[in-house]
Motif scaffolding. Structure first.
Motif, PDB file in Angstrom:
ATOM      1  N   PRO A  63       0.605  -1.373  -0.154  1.00  0.00           N
ATOM      2  CA  PRO A  63       0.000  -0.022   0.323  1.00  0.00           C
ATOM      3  C   PRO A  63       0.718   1.258   0.332  1.00  0.00           C
ATOM      4  CG  PRO A  63      -0.168  -0.952   2.009  1.00  0.00           C
ATOM      5  CD  PRO A  63       0.408  -1.706   1.420  1.00  0.00           C
ATOM      6  N   ARG A  64       0.137   2.345   0.087  1.00  0.00           N
ATOM      7  CA  ARG A  64       0.706   3.968  -0.263  1.00  0.00           C
ATOM      8  C   ARG A  64       0.432   4.501   0.670  1.00  0.00           C
ATOM      9  NH1 ARG A  64       3.723   2.399  -4.878  1.00  0.00           N
ATOM     10  NH2 ARG A  64       3.922   3.938  -6.413  1.00  0.00           N
ATOM     11  N   VAL A  65       1.077   4.510   1.185  1.00  0.00           N
ATOM     12  CA  VAL A  65       0.749   5.694   2.388  1.00  0.00           C
ATOM     13  C   VAL A  65       1.122   7.176   2.191  1.00  0.00           C
ATOM     14  CG1 VAL A  65       0.392   4.372   4.239  1.00  0.00           C
ATOM     15  CG2 VAL A  65       2.386   4.999   3.559  1.00  0.00           C
ATOM     16  N   THR A  66       0.579   8.778   2.350  1.00  0.00           N
ATOM     17  CA  THR A  66       1.555   9.392   2.688  1.00  0.00           C
ATOM     18  C   THR A  66       2.732  10.059   3.528  1.00  0.00           C
ATOM     19  OG1 THR A  66      -0.241  10.935   3.871  1.00  0.00           O
ATOM     20  CG2 THR A  66      -0.679  10.816   1.188  1.00  0.00           C
ATOM     21  N   LEU A  67       3.120  10.708   3.342  1.00  0.00           N
ATOM     22  CA  LEU A  67       4.198  11.569   4.289  1.00  0.00           C
ATOM     23  C   LEU A  67       2.983  11.924   5.942  1.00  0.00           C
ATOM     24  CD1 LEU A  67       7.203  12.755   2.756  1.00  0.00           C
ATOM     25  CD2 LEU A  67       7.278  10.938   3.520  1.00  0.00           C
ATOM     26  N   ARG A  68       2.537  12.196   5.096  1.00  0.00           N
ATOM     27  CA  ARG A  68       1.691  13.141   6.325  1.00  0.00           C
ATOM     28  C   ARG A  68       0.795  11.630   7.319  1.00  0.00           C
ATOM     29  NH1 ARG A  68      -3.749  17.244   5.107  1.00  0.00           N
ATOM     30  NH2 ARG A  68      -4.177  17.579   7.333  1.00  0.00           N
ATOM     31  N   GLU A  69       1.308  11.191   6.436  1.00  0.00           N
ATOM     32  CA  GLU A  69       0.001  10.115   7.996  1.00  0.00           C
ATOM     33  C   GLU A  69       0.790   9.258   8.349  1.00  0.00           C
ATOM     34  OE1 GLU A  69      -1.652   7.821   4.571  1.00  0.00           O
ATOM     35  OE2 GLU A  69      -3.694   8.250   4.922  1.00  0.00           O
ATOM     36  N   ARG A  70       2.538   9.095   7.770  1.00  0.00           N
ATOM     37  CA  ARG A  70       3.184   8.787   8.699  1.00  0.00           C
ATOM     38  C   ARG A  70       3.061   9.605   9.869  1.00  0.00           C
ATOM     39  NH1 ARG A  70       9.218   7.825   8.303  1.00  0.00           N
ATOM     40  NH2 ARG A  70       9.973   6.310   9.710  1.00  0.00           N
ATOM     41  N   ARG A  71       3.884  10.746   9.201  1.00  0.00           N
ATOM     42  CA  ARG A  71       3.841  11.486  10.529  1.00  0.00           C
ATOM     43  C   ARG A  71       3.456  11.239  11.789  1.00  0.00           C
ATOM     44  NH1 ARG A  71       5.120  15.789   6.033  1.00  0.00           N
ATOM     45  NH2 ARG A  71       6.543  15.826   5.294  1.00  0.00           N
ATOM     46  N   HIS A  72       1.224  11.288  11.829  1.00  0.00           N
ATOM     47  CA  HIS A  72       0.404  11.464  12.517  1.00  0.00           C
ATOM     48  C   HIS A  72       1.000   9.971  12.903  1.00  0.00           C
ATOM     49  CE1 HIS A  72      -2.201  14.743   9.948  1.00  0.00           C
ATOM     50  NE2 HIS A  72      -0.737  15.472  10.514  1.00  0.00           N
ATOM     51  N   ALA A  73       0.915   8.943  12.134  1.00  0.00           N
ATOM     52  CA  ALA A  73       0.731   8.180  12.780  1.00  0.00           C
ATOM     53  C   ALA A  73       2.457   8.115  13.999  1.00  0.00           C
ATOM     54  CB  ALA A  73       1.338   6.760  12.196  1.00  0.00           C
ATOM     55  N   LEU A  74       3.298   8.046  14.023  1.00  0.00           N
ATOM     56  CA  LEU A  74       4.353   8.309  14.368  1.00  0.00           C
ATOM     57  C   LEU A  74       3.891   9.331  16.130  1.00  0.00           C
ATOM     58  CD1 LEU A  74       7.390   8.587  12.661  1.00  0.00           C
ATOM     59  CD2 LEU A  74       6.925   6.961  13.909  1.00  0.00           C
ATOM     60  N   ALA A  75       3.309  10.427  15.392  1.00  0.00           N
ATOM     61  CA  ALA A  75       2.984  11.574  17.019  1.00  0.00           C
ATOM     62  C   ALA A  75       1.939  10.538  18.247  1.00  0.00           C
ATOM     63  CB  ALA A  75       2.394  12.418  16.196  1.00  0.00           C
ATOM     64  N   ALA A  76       1.193  10.121  16.762  1.00  0.00           N
ATOM     65  CA  ALA A  76       0.047   9.221  18.182  1.00  0.00           C
ATOM     66  C   ALA A  76       0.715   7.790  18.837  1.00  0.00           C
ATOM     67  CB  ALA A  76      -1.594   8.554  17.044  1.00  0.00           C
ATOM     68  N   GLY A  77       1.826   7.667  18.639  1.00  0.00           N
ATOM     69  CA  GLY A  77       2.335   6.469  19.608  1.00  0.00           C
ATOM     70  C   GLY A  77       3.074   7.177  20.602  1.00  0.00           C
ATOM     71  N   LEU A  78       4.339   8.816  20.209  1.00  0.00           N
ATOM     72  CA  LEU A  78       4.919   9.018  20.905  1.00  0.00           C
ATOM     73  C   LEU A  78       4.103   9.360  22.062  1.00  0.00           C
ATOM     74  CD1 LEU A  78       7.455  10.556  18.503  1.00  0.00           C
ATOM     75  CD2 LEU A  78       7.768   9.004  20.554  1.00  0.00           C
ATOM     76  N   ALA A  79       2.532  10.038  21.422  1.00  0.00           N
ATOM     77  CA  ALA A  79       2.038  10.521  22.756  1.00  0.00           C
ATOM     78  C   ALA A  79       1.412  10.130  24.328  1.00  0.00           C
ATOM     79  CB  ALA A  79       0.817  11.206  21.862  1.00  0.00           C
ATOM     80  N   GLY A  80       1.956   8.613  24.072  1.00  0.00           N
ATOM     81  CA  GLY A  80       1.665   7.966  25.050  1.00  0.00           C
ATOM     82  C   GLY A  80       2.474   7.385  25.241  1.00  0.00           C
ATOM     83  N   LEU A  81       3.888   7.824  25.174  1.00  0.00           N
ATOM     84  CA  LEU A  81       4.698   7.394  26.067  1.00  0.00           C
ATOM     85  C   LEU A  81       5.434   7.938  27.181  1.00  0.00           C
ATOM     86  CD1 LEU A  81       6.916   5.963  22.890  1.00  0.00           C
ATOM     87  CD2 LEU A  81       5.699   4.613  24.456  1.00  0.00           C
ATOM     88  N   THR A  82       5.470   7.644  27.508  1.00  0.00           N
ATOM     89  CA  THR A  82       6.764   7.898  29.334  1.00  0.00           C
ATOM     90  C   THR A  82       7.759   8.141  29.759  1.00  0.00           C
ATOM     91  OG1 THR A  82       5.255   7.004  31.147  1.00  0.00           O
ATOM     92  CG2 THR A  82       4.163   8.357  30.525  1.00  0.00           C
ATOM     93  N   GLY A  83       8.586   8.909  29.773  1.00  0.00           N
ATOM     94  CA  GLY A  83      10.342   8.492  29.811  1.00  0.00           C
ATOM     95  C   GLY A  83      10.702   7.802  29.185  1.00  0.00           C
ATOM     96  N   GLY A  84      12.028   8.051  29.468  1.00  0.00           N
ATOM     97  CA  GLY A  84      13.037   6.809  28.980  1.00  0.00           C
ATOM     98  C   GLY A  84      13.671   7.504  27.257  1.00  0.00           C
ATOM     99  N   ARG A  85      13.904   7.095  26.955  1.00  0.00           N
ATOM    100  CA  ARG A  85      14.531   7.495  25.761  1.00  0.00           C
ATOM    101  C   ARG A  85      14.056   6.245  24.335  1.00  0.00           C
ATOM    102  NH1 ARG A  85      20.692   6.335  24.919  1.00  0.00           N
ATOM    103  NH2 ARG A  85      20.758   8.319  23.856  1.00  0.00           N
ATOM    104  N   VAL A  86      13.313   7.676  23.459  1.00  0.00           N
ATOM    105  CA  VAL A  86      12.375   7.072  21.850  1.00  0.00           C
ATOM    106  C   VAL A  86      13.320   6.746  21.039  1.00  0.00           C
ATOM    107  CG1 VAL A  86      10.798   7.218  23.290  1.00  0.00           C
ATOM    108  CG2 VAL A  86      11.295   9.204  22.129  1.00  0.00           C
TER     109      VAL A  86
END
Length: 381
Positions: free
Chosen positions: A109-132
């Motif tokens: 499948p083809r996905v836009t860069l915008r979708e990938r940016r948003h997906a990464l942000a969604a994942g990072l938003a729930g993380l607490t502490g440490g090095r990501v």
């Protein structure tokens, strides 16, 4: 490369040319989509991790029945790797808007860069502490990194929920120092606006908000001028003054100026700064707990000017911030009152919860000196 200074509200940002599997991170965040049949299709960042783990990432996802629908998240532990775990975030199925196979396979499948940016942000938003850690791909993707960094933002003045301590960004071509300075300036401005919006209404009444703006103006090289309620009354700004007269702290008007370099006409921003909006005598009956947000337009304008002050461009940028608290008391303006505005017109008040247009009308009239390239008003919806 030295670490980039970043706002204290975000994780410390560290660009690196080291491959993603070699980073000493507690969590690596990668993306995956689905092919035309709905089967799992790892994105390039996830493929790199999968290869480094000898196929263990894909095997674990398939064994667990992971479906890479939009923003679906799955933690996978991969023993024997430098990082503690992998967080996979879904980008969903093909959308046909942009090129870029998810896994290097032309049938994927083809996905836009915008979708990938948003997906990464969604994942990072729930993380607490440490090095990501995340991957910016071959080139430095400033928008992806900005989205990722802002996703680590935490307003922790009243909370102990920690933000990630460091954000490692793997990219084959490292950014220039100028690019990093520009990114850091944007992050600081956005975080300033978010912090101001997040403050409880009782902690950002007009006086406190004025002090906050003056402090940040001094740090950002921005010229500031404040008009008190008495001065606004002398100017005939009955709308803005009237909105704030029920509060223990009268209305104020703050002008912030980031001087440009070309001498041309300025861009003028006018922000609605209702530090709390209870509706006045037309008291709101719902959503009162959210009415601290009614100064979001002012926060956006102030953040833009502070960004321009730290990184001057050709055009001068000016923000007029109309500050008031619309509450009910013995001195509140009333329905049926007639207010004389700065422009000379009179306005009959039929609903005190229509305070934004009164505050902005006076601010616009005062700001309209005839030399602006454009006047833009900014207010929450």
């Amino acid at each position: 490369m030295p670490r980039t200074p970043a706002p204290e509200q975000c994780a410390e940002l560290t660009p690196t040319s080291s491959p993603l599997p070699e980073l000493d991170a507690d969590v690596v965040v990668v993306t995956a989509g689905t092919d035309a049949s709905g089967a799992l299709a790892l994105a390039e960042d996830a493929l790199v991790i999968d290869r480094a783990s000898g196929g263990a990432l894909r095997a674990a996802l398939e064994r667990g029945g992971y479906r890479a629908v939009w923003a679906a998240q799955r933690f996978v532990n991969l023993p024997g790797t430098p990082f503690g775990s992998v967080l996979v975030v879904g980008t969903g199925p093909e959308n046909g808007r942009e090129t870029g196979p998810v896994g290097g396979d032309p049938d994927a499948p083809r996905v836009t860069l915008r979708e990938r940016r948003h997906a990464l942000a969604a994942g990072l938003a729930g993380l607490t502490g440490g090095r990501v850690a995340v991957s910016s791909g071959g080139a430095w993707d400033a928008l992806l990194v900005e989205a990722a960094a802002l996703a680590t933002y935490r307003y922790d003045r009243y909370s102990e929920r920690p933000r990630p301590a460091e954000l490692l960004v793997s990219c084959a071509r490292l950014p220039h120092e100028e690019d990093l300075a520009e990114l850091s300036s944007r992050l600081r401005s956005v975080c300033f606006a978010r912090d101001w919006v997040n403050l409880p209404g009782g902690h950002k009444r007009p006086e406190a908000s004025t002090a906050l703006l003056l402090e940040e103006a001094g740090r950002s090289g921005v010229e500031a001028r404040v008009w008190t309620a008495e001065e606004l009354t002398a100017l005939g700004a009955g709308g803005l003054v009237g909105v704030g007269q029920g509060s223990a702290e009268p209305a104020r008007l703050v002008r912030l100026t980031a001087h440009g370099t070309d001498g041309g006409p300025p861009l003028v921003l006018i922000g609605k700064g209702l530090t709390y909006d209870a509706g006045g005598v037309n008291l709101k009956t719902t959503w009162l707990e959210h009415m601290k947000l009614d100064m979001g337009g002012a926060a956006a304008c102030a953040g833009a000017v502070f960004r321009s002050g730290r990184r001057p461009r050709g055009r001068t940028v000016v923000a007029w911030i109309a500050l008031a608290e619309n509450v009910m008391s013995a001195t509140s303006y009333l329905t049926g009152d007639v207010l004389r505005m700065h422009a000379g017109t009179s306005v009959e008040v039929t609903n005190t919860d229509a305070e934004g247009r009164l505050a902005l009308a006076d601010a616009m009239s005062i700001a309209d000196t005839g030399d602006a390239a454009a006047l833009l008003t900014v207010a929450p919806p």
